[in-house]
Design a protein around this motif. Structure first.
Motif, PDB file in Angstrom:
ATOM      1  N   UNK A  43     -72.962  57.086  86.460  1.00 59.27           N
ATOM      2  CA  UNK A  43     -73.273  56.138  85.493  1.00 59.27           C
ATOM      3  C   UNK A  43     -72.927  56.128  84.895  1.00 59.27           C
ATOM      4  N   UNK A  44     -74.210  56.964  83.888  1.00 58.81           N
ATOM      5  CA  UNK A  44     -74.303  56.697  82.149  1.00 58.81           C
ATOM      6  C   UNK A  44     -73.213  57.165  82.035  1.00 58.81           C
ATOM      7  N   UNK A  45     -73.291  58.431  83.161  1.00 53.94           N
ATOM      8  CA  UNK A  45     -71.722  59.183  81.862  1.00 53.94           C
ATOM      9  C   UNK A  45     -70.760  57.874  81.945  1.00 53.94           C
ATOM     10  N   UNK A  46     -70.098  56.851  82.954  1.00 56.83           N
ATOM     11  CA  UNK A  46     -69.007  55.865  82.816  1.00 56.83           C
ATOM     12  C   UNK A  46     -69.462  55.229  81.177  1.00 56.83           C
ATOM     13  N   UNK A  47     -70.398  54.917  81.709  1.00 56.60           N
ATOM     14  CA  UNK A  47     -70.713  54.082  80.557  1.00 56.60           C
ATOM     15  C   UNK A  47     -70.430  54.014  79.523  1.00 56.60           C
TER      16      UNK A  47
END
Lengths: 171, 831, 311, 243
Positions: free
Chosen positions: B813-817
């Protein structure tokens, strides 16, 4: 902790006392120094205590007069006023002067123990008249001095001399 | 499921026969006590160390007051004075207040909740050593004549290399960040302990109120500390290698530091206040003899306070030139916190109303707390009014206010708590007579010192000045404040003397000396070093009041779950987080040196960074990684079942969403998400405030960004698969994908130049943070694979796998953000 | 206008006596809030007292009343009052004359009319009586905070930003201000004076800022001026008509006319000036100016007299 | 596209604001349909009526027109829609959906998307996008509050995390709106002036409203949820045994 419950009155009473004391102290702290009966009374009390202390410090009265003290007596000079004048003329920028909190300068010599010195700036004898004259116009006596003519009036110079002679006459 | 009798190393039947309950729980004697991980030992270490820091910081406060006793004083020079007030604030806030309260939590919570220890004792011990070493690093700055001198909030740009050369700020940043590891680890540990190890029957709504306060505090720490950790890292990186986060000439902003600092700093005040208020809420009912009035209201108030405290940070920045139109809204928001505070205060008042209380020493301190804290709260409301704030901000009025809130809200309850719980630590009572002396000296000295400061501040005296001119109206006030501080200090000295001397002078404490209703008083207070021979079932919030038989029987004969140590092991009952019904048996570790050694390795690493010895720093970090691995290497016992005397069969260390390891991972992820959100805030803040710098440092590479996202998603998917098909090869796949994702992210930010603009620098930090996350997954997965290959775990023991899934998901999720942020400047549609 | 410095004046730096519209409105708010806070405090303590004496459970409505309803009423009132005060004093007047104040470690650079002919001065801000003035606040190094308690509340000076506030002085006189945000070693020595003058005198002051500095009309003063020119002082300091352009240090064109030296910390006189020049690092540690202790005695005296003559 | 008039019309000036009610037939039909569904499906009448009335008010009243002129009005509309109308409707007619956390993530994403410049501008260029914005926001919020209410007793942990996430993202977004140096939305460059606000001030007001009013609404929700749990399970009380 098993004892009988202390009446909460004690607690509330002491808390109330603390409150009242704080209120009084706060009100007092707000008073202007020149219109402050408590502060003035305290100052007067302090002055009286100072008198007692200096009387005690003089020790037993001797038969012969204290020539040293008399030699350093500046006619018309008021040491207390002199101390304030020191702040006014900015002496503290260059000199350490005991008793003047802001005077911490290291440009010139410390004035501690001035009363014991033989000469002023190496050019004048350390006597009331010379000191007063020196303070009024140092370059006149020592052309190479870094001490400027501060425009000191004669009265102020006498006061300052009187204060300076309180610094370390006996030690 | 594996049968309990299956062959497993280190817990064969031989051991079971040998160890009695006392032997299993014995604290090692002598110097080997340092290897103890028991919550009692660790809690006492925290408390005593915190007290030492309190005394040091208090001594520094006296130096400050002595300097200000007269105008133009020369007692301290300006440099020393700046160091002294900086260290006073730093030690009090970071090394006294939070650690000592966490220490009380660590010590008391298992006892109150009906657990034999915290669920992660080694983590607690590790946290303590981090705190100690971090504190020593901060203190060592005095030895190196490089004590921090920028004030405890270290505003940039004063604290940057340009204006603070030398190491002083580095000591602060590195030492405090290190000590904060202790706070966040303790927070995770307390969350897991409160939610997972309670006595049978103790549902969330039947928990002792202190546990609620600590639970909310712990959650606040997990969210509140990360902004400061991120801020400290940014500042330290700027100091070390010159990335321009705070330099407006390169698109940075000094206010970024203030935002990050107060994003932490405001919740910090409540993090300090809440545990102390929890102590009040625990002690007060004891002396009244009635339960806390409005328990549900208090809990609602505490939970709401936890939320509110994160929305208020702007009111520390009213004078920085915030938009006028929002000032009123912030001002209104700042006052809202009064409502939950008021609810709590009235819960306390109504508790008092139920019955005439006993006026003991702790009760004195509770009343003192009410008196002082209410004043502090009211001046706080005044400060929320913007025009007034502009006058009072950074003046002595604020100094007065914050001491009213912190000393009234925290120190008074804390000293009351010392009087209340010291019998539990030492088995002896502290003196009622000296206690009252201490109270009245502290109470009156406190008011003389700090009440007058309200006036001093409104009379124009700014804070943090080592000297002031005579005669402009501050002389008398300062003189009186200084006198008051000596009286206050005398009260503290009386307390400390009593705390020391009661060890030989104090009368022996009877069982349940205060007639309290909470479980920690079940045993007679001669500390046995262990809790609960058996864990009793509870039916209410006041078990000792409602089950008189608990106190009528001998403590070691208490009836309940897990009587003695049937397996010669340290075990406690794990419960369902909501209902409190037994769910599992939690196996706890025995004394070990690994936490100390690991913390020492981390300390070496941090100190080496301070000394710019980066190879040693790397060696320390690697040693710490080995330490963590050694720590977690022990054989997993998940899947066994144990038959208990009256609760039927319970599994050991369950692998489910309700298990303690899973709760701990959720807590850890909250920290991670908060850290990431802080970094994200930094990125977006700079992008938003200094838009003209957006395109100056090159564009991130979107191809590599999408590779990173794809690998991140793949990594989560494989981790999810690995949870039900535990094969080493899947772990290796997770490790590989995590590694590739991290490397791809590095490639993605490579075209941007971090030295050129602050925005690019924060992008690198964001990538670095996610890279660290990926590294953790890589390390974790390799570790799991190694364990499977070496036969340490068997099928069915899926605890780590199940915990890795949320970690991988959140990382993805952090990667996507991050990908959105990296791509956004290149998408015309967004600007 | 060369009255006694604020260092001699009791209460020259206090928010209790207001000489500006901002401080005035705030003082009213402060008083009202203090009274209200005292009343609420007594009410809560009264509740504690009653609770102590009471022996049976109270109603949960006390929680609602004391914890929710009372605060909501009190806070609502407060927010309204504070908002009205803020609306009255918080607005920046774009049409008002601008004075630009720049914070430095540890002194204040002051420019009247920065958009026009940029009239510089330092460490002493002259304001016209009863006329709104917009202060434009900047910093050259770290964060400082501009605070004159008797005139208005404080406003920070943040690198990379310009904060503005409009003040109206309502009383003629001298007031002391001080940096309120910790800014380094000599933070406590970073003060300044605000002089409020009636319009006519204010105009004369601006005229003074437009004209050249006083000429050195005696041999000693001329020697002082030469020392000033030759010793490199002009690298940092400007004196109008003598050496212009340098902006690293305070403008000295009318230093002798100011009541204080060293940013509001010492009385302006030859003695302090000489001491300052010879050992500034002792008087103000961390200041950017080096101590000029290599000057010969007569040179030191001359330059001190020269500076004191610049009125 | 230049001739396109957004759904709520051109930005009104303050004097004409109160005359700008929105009686678009499609809108009215949609609202009526919502009312009909609620009338048949809602668990309880009062919240259904309150929620529906609020939705009607938010779209029919001049608030719709005001949001053409002021970004702050748009934000206020969205807050009322997602933090007041949605929970009330969820109380009346809970939707069934996934867990709290995924829904909170979706809500967060939508909340950001519809307030950043590009998509925001798109809503002013197409009725379809405009309605996509409102329906997706209302739908996600409705779903979020439904799952919060259904999970609060059984899984308060996810509820706490979900609300924390929703509140935190809202604070973050509002902080950006407040601290921006330039206004985000080109649409409002001229429209705010008749209201005495610069575009930047309007945006700061919007951020402030989101920060403070949004936060306050979240708080009320948290307090209400805690009370809900405690009302259900308040335990017995015991006093100290008298010695």
């Amino acid at each position: 902790m098993q004892g009988k419950p202390v009446v909460p009155l004690t607690l509330a009473g002491v808390a109330a006392l603390v409150l009242v004391a704080i209120t009084l102290v706060s009100v007092w702290s707000l008073a202007h120094p020149q219109r402050d009966p408590v502060g003035n009374a305290l100052a007067a009390m302090g002055a009286r205590l100072d008198g007692v202390r200096s009387w005690y410090a003089q020790g037993p009265v001797e038969a012969s007069p204290d020539w040293q003290a008399m030699r350093l007596n500046v006619p018309g000079g008021d040491a207390a006023r002199g101390r304030l004048a020191m702040v006014e003329y900015g002496c503290g920028a260059c000199h350490v002067i005991p008793g003047v909190a802001s005077a911490r300068g290291t440009v010139g010599p410390s004035l501690d123990g001035l009363a014991r010195r033989a000469y002023i700036a190496g050019v004048l004898t350390n006597a009331p008249g010379d000191l007063t004259r020196w303070l009024m116009n140092p370059p006149l006596f020592s052309p190479e001095t870094a001490m400027p003519n501060l425009g000191v009036t004669e009265a102020d110079a006498a006061d300052m001399a009187a204060y300076l002679y309180t610094l370390g006459p006996d030690a | 499921m594996i049968d309990a009798t299956a062959d497993r190393p280190r817990q064969g039947p031989v051991l079971e026969e040998l160890r009695t309950y006392e032997e299993a729980w014995a604290t090692p004697p002598g110097w080997r006590r340092l290897s103890s991980v028991s919550h009692r030992v660790v809690g006492q270490r925290f408390i005593v160390t915190g007290l030492v820091f309190f005394l040091i910081a208090g001594f520094l406060a006296l130096l400050v007051r002595t300097q200000l006793i007269v105008p133009e004083n020369t007692f301290l020079d300006a440099e020393t004075y700046n160091q002294v007030f900086t260290m006073h604030g730093t030690l009090m806030m970071f090394l006294f207040a939070i650690p000592i309260l966490e220490g009380f939590g660590v010590y008391l919570l298992p006892l109150m909740l009906g657990a034999r220890d915290l669920v992660f004792p080694r983590l607690g011990a590790f946290g303590y050593w981090c705190y100690l070493f971090g504190g020593l690093i901060v203190l060592a700055s005095f030895v190196f004549d490089a004590a921090p001198d920028g004030g405890w909030f270290m505003y940039t740009p004063l604290s940057t290399k340009e204006f603070t050369p030398g190491l002083s700020a580095d000591f602060w940043l590195i030492g405090i960040t290190f000590a904060e590891i202790a706070s966040v680890t303790a927070a995770v540990e307390l969350i897991a302990a409160i939610l997972c190890t309670r006595a049978p029957g103790m549902s969330l709504t039947k928990m002792p109120i202190f546990a609620w306060y600590m639970l909310v505090t712990a959650f606040m720490i997990t969210v509140g500390f990360p902004p400061l950790i991120v801020g400290s890292i940014l500042l330290e990186v700027e100091r070390l290698i010159g990335l321009p986060f705070f330099d407006p000439a390169l698109g940075g902003d000094p206010l970024l530091w203030q935002h990050l600092f107060w994003l932490f700093g405001h919740p910090e005040v409540y993090i300090i206040f809440l545990p102390a208020a929890g102590m009040v809420a625990t002690m007060l009912p004891t002396f009244v003899g009635k339960p806390l009035f409005g328990y549900g209201y208090a809990v609602a108030a505490v939970v709401t306070m936890g939320f509110i405290s994160f929305g208020l940070w702007a009111h520390h920045m009213f004078a920085t030139g915030l938009p006028t139109i929002t000032l009123t809204l912030f001002s209104a928001a700042s006052t809202i916190v009064t409502i939950p505070t008021g609810v709590q205060i009235f819960c306390f008042i109504l508790t008092l109303a139920q019955k005439r209380p006993r006026l003991t020493v702790p009760m004195h301190f509770i009343l003192g707390f009410l008196f002082i804290f209410v004043i502090g709260g009211l001046t706080g409301v005044m400060l929320a009014a913007v025009p007034f704030n502009w006058q009072a901000h950074d003046s002595y009025f604020v100094v007065a206010h914050l001491h009213y809130v912190l000393i009234g809200g925290m120190v008074f309850p804390l000293i009351g708590a010392f009087y209340y719980w010291t019998p539990h630590f030492t088995g002896r009572m502290m003196s009622e007579r000296l206690g009252k002396w201490a109270f009245w000296l502290m109470f009156s000295g406190f008011h003389i010192t700090f009440f007058l400061m309200h006036i001093t501040g409104l009379r124009g005296m700014p804070r943090r000045i080592s000297t002031y001119p005579a005669g402009i109206g501050w002389d008398r006030l300062n003189l009186l404040s200084t006198i008051g501080s000596y009286i206050l200090a005398a009260g503290v000295v009386v307390f400390v003397w009593d705390f020391i001397a009661h060890r030989w002078r104090g009368p022996l404490a009877p069982r349940n000396p205060w007639k309290a209703g909470t479980l920690e008083w079940l045993y007679p207070p001669i500390a046995p070093g262990h809790n609960f021979h058996a864990i009793p079932r509870v039916h209410s919030r006041e078990p000792l009041w409602d089950q008189p038989d608990l106190l009528e029987n001998e403590a070691h004969e208490t009836r309940g779950l897990l009587r003695d140590a049937p397996h010669g092991r340290r075990e406690t009952v794990g419960c369902h987080p909501l209902s409190g019904e037994p769910l599992q048996i939690v196996r706890l570790p025995h004394p070990t040196w690994i936490p100390l050694l690991t913390a020492f390795a981390v300390a070496v690493s941090f100190s080496a960074v301070l000394a710019s010895l980066y190879d040693i720093a790397a060696a320390g970090a690697v040693a710490a990684l080995f330490g963590f691995a050694a720590w977690a290497w022990e054989p997993s016992e998940t899947g066994q079942t144990i038959t208990t005397n009256d609760e039927g069969t319970l599994p050991v260390d369950v692998a489910s969403r309700l298990g303690h390891t899973h709760i701990a991972i959720i807590g850890t992820l909250m920290i991670m998400v908060a850290l990431f959100a802080s970094v994200l805030f930094a990125v977006m803040f700079l992008w938003n405030v200094q838009p003209e710098f957006t395109r100056l440092a090159g564009d991130p590479d979107l191809f590599w960004t999408s590779i990173a996202v794809a690998c991140g998603l793949g990594m989560s998917l494989v981790a999810w698969l690995a949870r039900s098909a535990p094969m080493a090869v899947l772990d290796l796949a997770v490790a590989l994908l995590a590694g590739v994702a991290g490397w791809a992210l590095y490639q993605a930010v490579l075209p941007t130049d971090p030295m050129a603009t602050a925005l690019a620098a924060t992008l690198w930090v964001m990538a670095g943070f996610i890279g660290t996350q990926q590294f953790v997954l890589l390390y974790w997965s390799l570790f799991l694979a190694l364990r499977k290959v070496s036969g340490q775990v068997a099928a069915g023991q899926i605890v780590p796998e199940i915990n890795r899934v949320p970690y991988a998901l959140v990382t993805a999720g952090m990667l996507i953000a991050a990908a959105v942020v990296l791509a956004a400047p290149q998408l015309e549609v967004l600007k | 206008m060369n009255g006694p410095s604020t260092l001699d004046t009791y209460g020259s730096q206090t928010s209790f006596s207001s000489a500006g519209t901002g401080a005035d409105a705030t003082l009213v708010l402060t008083t009202a809030m203090s009274v209200a806070a005292a009343v609420i405090f007594l009410l809560v303590m009264g509740a504690v007292w009653l609770a102590w004496r009471r022996d049976r459970p109270g109603s949960v409505w006390w929680i609602w009343g004391g914890g929710v309803i009372l605060p909501v009423i009190a806070l609502g009132t407060l927010v309204v009052a504070s908002t009205f005060t803020l609306a009255a004093i918080g607005r920046v007047d774009d049409g008002a004359p601008v004075i630009e104040v720049t914070g430095h470690q540890y002194w204040w650079d002051i420019v009247h009319d920065p958009e026009g002919r940029a009239l510089r001065d330092a460490n002493e801000i002259v304001l016209p009586l009863n006329i709104p003035v917009t202060l434009s606040l900047k910093t050259e190094d770290v964060i400082h905070s501009f605070w004159v308690p008797s005139i208005a509340g404080k406003m920070d000076m943040v690198p990379g930003r310009i904060n503005r506030m409009t003040v109206t002085a309502t009383e003629a006189g001298r007031f002391r201000g001080q940096c309120a945000e910790f800014c380094g070693l000599s933070h406590p020595l970073m003060a300044f004076e605000v002089v409020v003058l009636p319009q006519a005198e204010y105009d004369a002051y601006l005229e003074d800022l437009r004209s050249e500095a006083r000429d050195a009309d005696t041999a000693q003063l001329a020697r002082g001026r030469d020392v000033f020119l030759n010793e490199g002082c002009i690298a940092c300091h400007a004196i109008r008509g003598v050496a212009e352009g340098a902006r690293l240090g305070p403008d000295l064109s009318r230093i002798g006319a100011r009541a204080t030296l060293g940013a509001g910390m010492w009385r302006m006189n030859v003695g302090n000036l000489a001491g300052w020049i010879a050992d500034v690092q002792d008087m103000k540690p961390g200041a950017q100016m080096p101590s000029y202790n290599h000057l010969s005695g007569p040179d030191l005296r001359a330059v001190a007299h020269y500076l004191a003559s610049l009125k | 596209m230049d001739s396109y008039i957004p759904f709520c019309g051109t930005p009104p000036v303050p004097t004409e604001l109160w005359t700008r009610w929105q009686f678009d037939p499609v809108l009215l039909a949609g609202l009526a349909a919502l009312g009909a569904v609620l009338a048949f499906k809602a668990r309880s009448r009062t919240p259904a009526l309150v929620g529906w009335s609020l939705v009607v008010l938010l779209f029919v009243s001049p608030l719709c027109a005001a949001s053409m002129a002021l970004f702050s009005a748009r934000v206020a509309q969205h807050l009322l829609l997602t933090l007041v109308a949605a929970p009330v409707l969820a109380r009346a007619m809970p939707l069934r959906g996934p867990d709290v956390l995924p829904v909170a993530c979706v809500f967060t994403a939508l909340f950001w998307v519809w307030h950043v410049p590009g998509p925001y501008a798109a809503t002013l260029q197409s009725d379809l996008v405009y309605w996509l914005m409102h329906l997706s926001l209302l739908g996600a919020a409705w779903l979020l509050w439904s799952s919060v209410l259904s999970a609060v007793a059984s899984r308060p942990d996810t509820v706490v995390l979900g609300i924390a996430l929703s509140a935190a993202q809202m604070s973050l977004l509002s902080a950006l709106l407040v601290f921006a140096r330039d206004p985000w939305h080109g649409w409002h460059m001229l429209s705010t002036v008749p209201y005495g606000l610069s575009p930047l001030a309007d945006q700061q007001l919007a951020g402030g409203i989101m920060w403070v009013a949004g936060g306050a609404l979240m708080l009320v929700a948290v307090a209400a949820l805690v009370r809900l749990v405690f009302r259900a399970q308040d335990g017995p009380h015991y006093s100290a045994p008298s010695a």
